[in-house]
Scaffold this motif. Structure first.
Motif, PDB file in Angstrom:
ATOM      1  N   UNK A   1       0.841  -1.214   0.000  1.00 59.24           N
ATOM      2  CA  UNK A   1       0.000   0.000   0.000  1.00 59.24           C
ATOM      3  C   UNK A   1       0.868   1.253   0.000  1.00 59.24           C
ATOM      4  N   UNK A   2       1.892   1.243   0.841  1.00 57.44           N
ATOM      5  CA  UNK A   2       2.778   2.407   0.960  1.00 57.44           C
ATOM      6  C   UNK A   2       3.541   2.648  -0.339  1.00 57.44           C
ATOM      7  N   UNK A   3       4.015   1.558  -0.946  1.00 61.12           N
ATOM      8  CA  UNK A   3       4.757   1.677  -2.208  1.00 61.12           C
ATOM      9  C   UNK A   3       3.841   2.184  -3.322  1.00 61.12           C
ATOM     10  N   UNK A   4       2.606   1.654  -3.361  1.00 60.51           N
ATOM     11  CA  UNK A   4       1.636   2.105  -4.369  1.00 60.51           C
ATOM     12  C   UNK A   4       1.304   3.579  -4.191  1.00 60.51           C
ATOM     13  N   UNK A   5       1.253   4.017  -2.921  1.00 60.93           N
ATOM     14  CA  UNK A   5       0.949   5.422  -2.631  1.00 60.93           C
ATOM     15  C   UNK A   5       2.116   6.327  -3.027  1.00 60.93           C
ATOM     16  N   UNK A   6       3.284   5.725  -3.237  1.00 62.30           N
ATOM     17  CA  UNK A   6       4.418   6.505  -3.738  1.00 62.30           C
ATOM     18  C   UNK A   6       5.572   6.685  -2.770  1.00 62.30           C
ATOM     19  N   UNK A   7       5.591   5.914  -1.694  1.00 59.82           N
ATOM     20  CA  UNK A   7       6.709   6.074  -0.753  1.00 59.82           C
ATOM     21  C   UNK A   7       8.004   5.581  -1.393  1.00 59.82           C
ATOM     22  N   UNK A   8       9.124   6.150  -0.970  1.00 59.67           N
ATOM     23  CA  UNK A   8      10.413   5.903  -1.612  1.00 59.67           C
ATOM     24  C   UNK A   8      11.281   4.870  -0.900  1.00 59.67           C
ATOM     25  N   UNK A   9      10.934   4.593   0.354  1.00 63.18           N
ATOM     26  CA  UNK A   9      11.681   3.590   1.106  1.00 63.18           C
ATOM     27  C   UNK A   9      10.816   3.171   2.289  1.00 63.18           C
ATOM     28  N   UNK A  10      11.130   2.007   2.854  1.00 63.63           N
ATOM     29  CA  UNK A  10      10.295   1.464   3.924  1.00 63.63           C
ATOM     30  C   UNK A  10      11.204   0.920   5.018  1.00 63.63           C
TER      31      UNK A  10
ATOM     32  N   UNK B   1      20.524   4.714  10.360  1.00 63.94           N
ATOM     33  CA  UNK B   1      21.396   5.849  10.054  1.00 63.94           C
ATOM     34  C   UNK B   1      22.069   5.686   8.695  1.00 63.94           C
ATOM     35  N   UNK B   2      22.420   4.459   8.371  1.00 65.07           N
ATOM     36  CA  UNK B   2      23.042   4.212   7.067  1.00 65.07           C
ATOM     37  C   UNK B   2      22.086   4.585   5.933  1.00 65.07           C
ATOM     38  N   UNK B   3      20.806   4.213   6.087  1.00 62.12           N
ATOM     39  CA  UNK B   3      19.810   4.549   5.063  1.00 62.12           C
ATOM     40  C   UNK B   3      19.636   6.068   4.932  1.00 62.12           C
ATOM     41  N   UNK B   4      19.557   6.748   6.069  1.00 64.61           N
ATOM     42  CA  UNK B   4      19.356   8.205   6.055  1.00 64.61           C
ATOM     43  C   UNK B   4      20.595   8.902   5.480  1.00 64.61           C
ATOM     44  N   UNK B   5      21.759   8.526   5.965  1.00 62.66           N
ATOM     45  CA  UNK B   5      22.987   9.179   5.497  1.00 62.66           C
ATOM     46  C   UNK B   5      23.248   8.878   4.022  1.00 62.66           C
ATOM     47  N   UNK B   6      22.939   7.652   3.598  1.00 62.28           N
ATOM     48  CA  UNK B   6      23.103   7.290   2.185  1.00 62.28           C
ATOM     49  C   UNK B   6      22.197   8.149   1.316  1.00 62.28           C
ATOM     50  N   UNK B   7      20.990   8.366   1.769  1.00 59.32           N
ATOM     51  CA  UNK B   7      20.055   9.221   1.025  1.00 59.32           C
ATOM     52  C   UNK B   7      20.641  10.619   0.848  1.00 59.32           C
TER      53      UNK B   7
END
Ligand code: MN
Length: 128
Positions: free
Chosen positions: A98-107, A118-124
């Motif tokens: 549902x979240x991906x269909x709504x357009x979210x970019x990561x989960x 932190x790795x996901x946030x800093x990588x972004x």
């Protein structure tokens, strides 16, 4: 206090989770905009659309749930460019879809694994 690395809006209704996210990200040098319900999230996102670099979105929120918030901001030309990372305890695949269909970019699933988070946030922010 290090200089601001970016602006992150957090929509999370659980005060303990909010404090954790604020502490972790604040310590890393990110500036946080906090909101505790879905309707306020939409308003704050519209007001701060030129400043926000990333949105962290809980799914279960009062007033309007996170999926609805994502649908609204992703269907609005002025806010659809804003990246949304869902942070949710709902490990259920249906919620993720549902979240991906709504357009979210990561989960990201709760409970948060600090290093991984932190790795996901800093990588972004490195690749922004
Ligand atoms: Mn919640």
């Amino acid at each position: 206090m290090s200089e601001c690395k970016g602006h992150i809006l957090i929509a999370e209704d659980n005060p303990t989770n909010m404090k954790l996210l604020r502490d972790i990200l604040g310590f890393q040098g990110y500036e946080i905009i906090e909101t505790y319900d879905g309707k306020s999230a939409v308003e704050l996102i519209k007001q701060n659309k030129d400043k926000i670099d990333l949105i962290l979105m809980d799914l279960q929120l009062p007033e309007m749930d996170g999926i609805e918030v994502i649908k609204l901001i992703k269907s609005d030309d002025t806010t659809k460019h804003l990246p949304v990372f869902v942070i949710s305890a709902h490990a259920m695949e249906s919620d993720m879809i549902k979240a991906m269909k709504a357009g979210c970019n990561n989960y990201i699933t709760k409970p948060i694994q600090l290093q991984d988070f932190l790795e996901k946030i800093n990588a972004f922010f490195r690749h922004k």
